[in-house]
Design a protein around this motif. Sequence first.
Motif, PDB file in Angstrom:
ATOM      1  N   PRO A  15       3.440   7.277  -1.491  1.00 10.62           N
ATOM      2  CA  PRO A  15       2.407   6.633  -2.305  1.00 10.62           C
ATOM      3  C   PRO A  15       2.489   5.110  -2.208  1.00 10.62           C
ATOM      4  O   PRO A  15       3.581   4.533  -2.261  1.00 10.62           O
ATOM      5  CB  PRO A  15       2.723   7.104  -3.730  1.00 10.62           C
ATOM      6  CG  PRO A  15       3.516   8.364  -3.553  1.00 10.62           C
ATOM      7  CD  PRO A  15       4.304   8.160  -2.293  1.00 10.62           C
ATOM      8  N   LEU A  16       1.358   4.460  -2.062  1.00 14.52           N
ATOM      9  CA  LEU A  16       1.335   3.013  -1.869  1.00 14.52           C
ATOM     10  C   LEU A  16       1.726   2.258  -3.126  1.00 14.52           C
ATOM     11  O   LEU A  16       2.253   1.147  -3.054  1.00 14.52           O
ATOM     12  CB  LEU A  16      -0.062   2.569  -1.408  1.00 14.52           C
ATOM     13  CG  LEU A  16      -0.505   3.048  -0.019  1.00 14.52           C
ATOM     14  CD1 LEU A  16      -1.941   2.614   0.250  1.00 14.52           C
ATOM     15  CD2 LEU A  16       0.427   2.513   1.057  1.00 14.52           C
ATOM     16  N   ASN A  17       1.472   2.830  -4.297  1.00 16.72           N
ATOM     17  CA  ASN A  17       1.676   2.095  -5.548  1.00 16.72           C
ATOM     18  C   ASN A  17       3.033   2.358  -6.185  1.00 16.72           C
ATOM     19  O   ASN A  17       3.304   1.892  -7.287  1.00 16.72           O
ATOM     20  CB  ASN A  17       0.570   2.430  -6.543  1.00 16.72           C
ATOM     21  CG  ASN A  17       0.534   3.921  -6.887  1.00 16.72           C
ATOM     22  OD1 ASN A  17       1.089   4.750  -6.161  1.00 16.72           O
ATOM     23  ND2 ASN A  17      -0.129   4.256  -7.982  1.00 16.72           N
ATOM     24  N   GLU A  18       3.901   3.095  -5.516  1.00 19.64           N
ATOM     25  CA  GLU A  18       5.237   3.378  -6.045  1.00 19.64           C
ATOM     26  C   GLU A  18       6.288   2.611  -5.252  1.00 19.64           C
ATOM     27  O   GLU A  18       6.037   2.128  -4.147  1.00 19.64           O
ATOM     28  CB  GLU A  18       5.536   4.881  -5.987  1.00 19.64           C
ATOM     29  CG  GLU A  18       4.647   5.711  -6.898  1.00 19.64           C
ATOM     30  CD  GLU A  18       5.034   7.185  -6.903  1.00 19.64           C
ATOM     31  OE1 GLU A  18       5.980   7.549  -6.157  1.00 19.64           O
ATOM     32  OE2 GLU A  18       4.412   7.953  -7.642  1.00 19.64           O
ATOM     33  N   LYS A  19       7.478   2.498  -5.834  1.00 22.14           N
ATOM     34  CA  LYS A  19       8.608   1.972  -5.087  1.00 22.14           C
ATOM     35  C   LYS A  19       8.986   2.984  -4.005  1.00 22.14           C
ATOM     36  O   LYS A  19       9.033   4.188  -4.261  1.00 22.14           O
ATOM     37  CB  LYS A  19       9.825   1.764  -5.991  1.00 22.14           C
ATOM     38  CG  LYS A  19       9.631   0.808  -7.148  1.00 22.14           C
ATOM     39  CD  LYS A  19      10.895   0.755  -7.997  1.00 22.14           C
ATOM     40  CE  LYS A  19      10.736  -0.110  -9.214  1.00 22.14           C
ATOM     41  NZ  LYS A  19      11.964  -0.127 -10.057  1.00 22.14           N
ATOM     42  N   SER A  59       6.900  -0.213  13.850  1.00 17.11           N
ATOM     43  CA  SER A  59       6.249   1.012  13.382  1.00 17.11           C
ATOM     44  C   SER A  59       6.125   1.036  11.860  1.00 17.11           C
ATOM     45  O   SER A  59       5.138   1.550  11.324  1.00 17.11           O
ATOM     46  CB  SER A  59       7.019   2.238  13.870  1.00 17.11           C
ATOM     47  OG  SER A  59       7.005   2.320  15.276  1.00 17.11           O
ATOM     48  N   ILE A  60       7.121   0.500  11.148  1.00 19.11           N
ATOM     49  CA  ILE A  60       7.016   0.410   9.693  1.00 19.11           C
ATOM     50  C   ILE A  60       5.788  -0.408   9.309  1.00 19.11           C
ATOM     51  O   ILE A  60       5.034  -0.048   8.391  1.00 19.11           O
ATOM     52  CB  ILE A  60       8.287  -0.219   9.083  1.00 19.11           C
ATOM     53  CG1 ILE A  60       9.469   0.747   9.195  1.00 19.11           C
ATOM     54  CG2 ILE A  60       8.061  -0.585   7.612  1.00 19.11           C
ATOM     55  CD1 ILE A  60      10.779   0.158   8.711  1.00 19.11           C
ATOM     56  N   ARG A  61       5.586  -1.509   9.997  1.00 17.23           N
ATOM     57  CA  ARG A  61       4.421  -2.348   9.710  1.00 17.23           C
ATOM     58  C   ARG A  61       3.111  -1.589   9.951  1.00 17.23           C
ATOM     59  O   ARG A  61       2.128  -1.784   9.244  1.00 17.23           O
ATOM     60  CB  ARG A  61       4.453  -3.620  10.554  1.00 17.23           C
ATOM     61  CG  ARG A  61       3.334  -4.595  10.217  1.00 17.23           C
ATOM     62  CD  ARG A  61       3.658  -5.987  10.737  1.00 17.23           C
ATOM     63  NE  ARG A  61       2.551  -6.894  10.526  1.00 17.23           N
ATOM     64  CZ  ARG A  61       2.239  -7.456   9.361  1.00 17.23           C
ATOM     65  NH1 ARG A  61       2.975  -7.201   8.281  1.00 17.23           N
ATOM     66  NH2 ARG A  61       1.218  -8.280   9.253  1.00 17.23           N
ATOM     67  N   GLN A  62       3.106  -0.696  10.925  1.00  7.36           N
ATOM     68  CA  GLN A  62       1.899   0.080  11.222  1.00  7.36           C
ATOM     69  C   GLN A  62       1.625   1.135  10.158  1.00  7.36           C
ATOM     70  O   GLN A  62       0.465   1.366   9.799  1.00  7.36           O
ATOM     71  CB  GLN A  62       2.030   0.729  12.601  1.00  7.36           C
ATOM     72  CG  GLN A  62       2.017  -0.263  13.740  1.00  7.36           C
ATOM     73  CD  GLN A  62       2.345   0.362  15.086  1.00  7.36           C
ATOM     74  OE1 GLN A  62       2.818   1.508  15.158  1.00  7.36           O
ATOM     75  NE2 GLN A  62       2.115  -0.373  16.160  1.00  7.36           N
ATOM     76  N   VAL A  63       2.692   1.779   9.633  1.00  4.43           N
ATOM     77  CA  VAL A  63       2.478   2.855   8.644  1.00  4.43           C
ATOM     78  C   VAL A  63       2.438   2.335   7.212  1.00  4.43           C
ATOM     79  O   VAL A  63       1.904   3.008   6.329  1.00  4.43           O
ATOM     80  CB  VAL A  63       3.545   3.968   8.774  1.00  4.43           C
ATOM     81  CG1 VAL A  63       3.527   4.566  10.158  1.00  4.43           C
ATOM     82  CG2 VAL A  63       4.932   3.473   8.414  1.00  4.43           C
ATOM     83  N   ALA A  64       3.006   1.164   6.973  1.00  2.00           N
ATOM     84  CA  ALA A  64       3.019   0.607   5.614  1.00  2.00           C
ATOM     85  C   ALA A  64       2.693  -0.880   5.658  1.00  2.00           C
ATOM     86  O   ALA A  64       3.501  -1.727   5.258  1.00  2.00           O
ATOM     87  CB  ALA A  64       4.379   0.843   4.964  1.00  2.00           C
ATOM     88  N   PRO A  65       1.501  -1.242   6.138  1.00  3.55           N
ATOM     89  CA  PRO A  65       1.191  -2.655   6.393  1.00  3.55           C
ATOM     90  C   PRO A  65       1.089  -3.515   5.144  1.00  3.55           C
ATOM     91  O   PRO A  65       1.235  -4.734   5.228  1.00  3.55           O
ATOM     92  CB  PRO A  65      -0.160  -2.582   7.121  1.00  3.55           C
ATOM     93  CG  PRO A  65      -0.768  -1.296   6.661  1.00  3.55           C
ATOM     94  CD  PRO A  65       0.381  -0.352   6.505  1.00  3.55           C
ATOM     95  N   LYS A  66       0.844  -2.899   3.990  1.00  4.06           N
ATOM     96  CA  LYS A  66       0.635  -3.686   2.776  1.00  4.06           C
ATOM     97  C   LYS A  66       1.888  -3.824   1.931  1.00  4.06           C
ATOM     98  O   LYS A  66       1.878  -4.522   0.917  1.00  4.06           O
ATOM     99  CB  LYS A  66      -0.490  -3.069   1.948  1.00  4.06           C
ATOM    100  CG  LYS A  66      -1.845  -3.091   2.648  1.00  4.06           C
ATOM    101  CD  LYS A  66      -2.937  -2.522   1.767  1.00  4.06           C
ATOM    102  CE  LYS A  66      -4.287  -2.575   2.465  1.00  4.06           C
ATOM    103  NZ  LYS A  66      -5.376  -2.014   1.612  1.00  4.06           N
TER     104      LYS A  66
END
Length: 224
Positions: A15-19, A59-66
Amino acid sequence: MKAGAYVLDLLDEAPLNEKTIVLIRHSKRDSFGGIPDHLRDTIGINPEGVQMAREFGKSIRQVAPKKQLLLGHTVAKRCEMTACSIQEGFSSLNQTRVLGCEPEIKSPVVNLNNLVKLRNEFGWQGLIQQWLRSELPEDTIWNPRKYTDEVLGKLLKYPAVQPGDLLVVVAHDITLFPLVFTIFGKHVKAIEFLNGIVLSVNSDNAEIQFKNAEYSFKTERRIS
């Protein structure tokens, strides 16, 4: 399959909004052959390992860019080098920070000399199996369940991680064996380079996941 692919799959679903907190094994190193046990923390990753970690960061930047990426590591040189190489691959310096040895994840080894004697007697796999069955003395190595609680407590309560952040802590296979066994009840024979557990954390619960070529585990732990 490229190194870190299992962790990346889990991150892609986080989830994007969780730690999000990840505890992984370091990248590829050369053999310890001929290196005294007390000097092994001085061994870094090899050039292939540097490239693997950089690709993992990219790859982390690609899957979790924000996500804001925070990187911690143990005191071992190979873990520090892995964290720095991941940062280089992630590339956005204003969106990533290497924390050093924070949160502090200590080795489970209490007495190295005693542990080496047991390893020489039983072999590495035999030693790990006895440890996970809580058959080794705690003045040689931490009880695996106590160690798991200690490590999870450090990760889940680390104050620098905010909702939406991603914390990646680079450690060792000996750090991860007891966590996988205690949390999921399974002894995996090896932890691949750049593989580990992924935690998605909200105010009440942590969802904990682990994948490799043989298993895919998921469970929840309430945060007290």
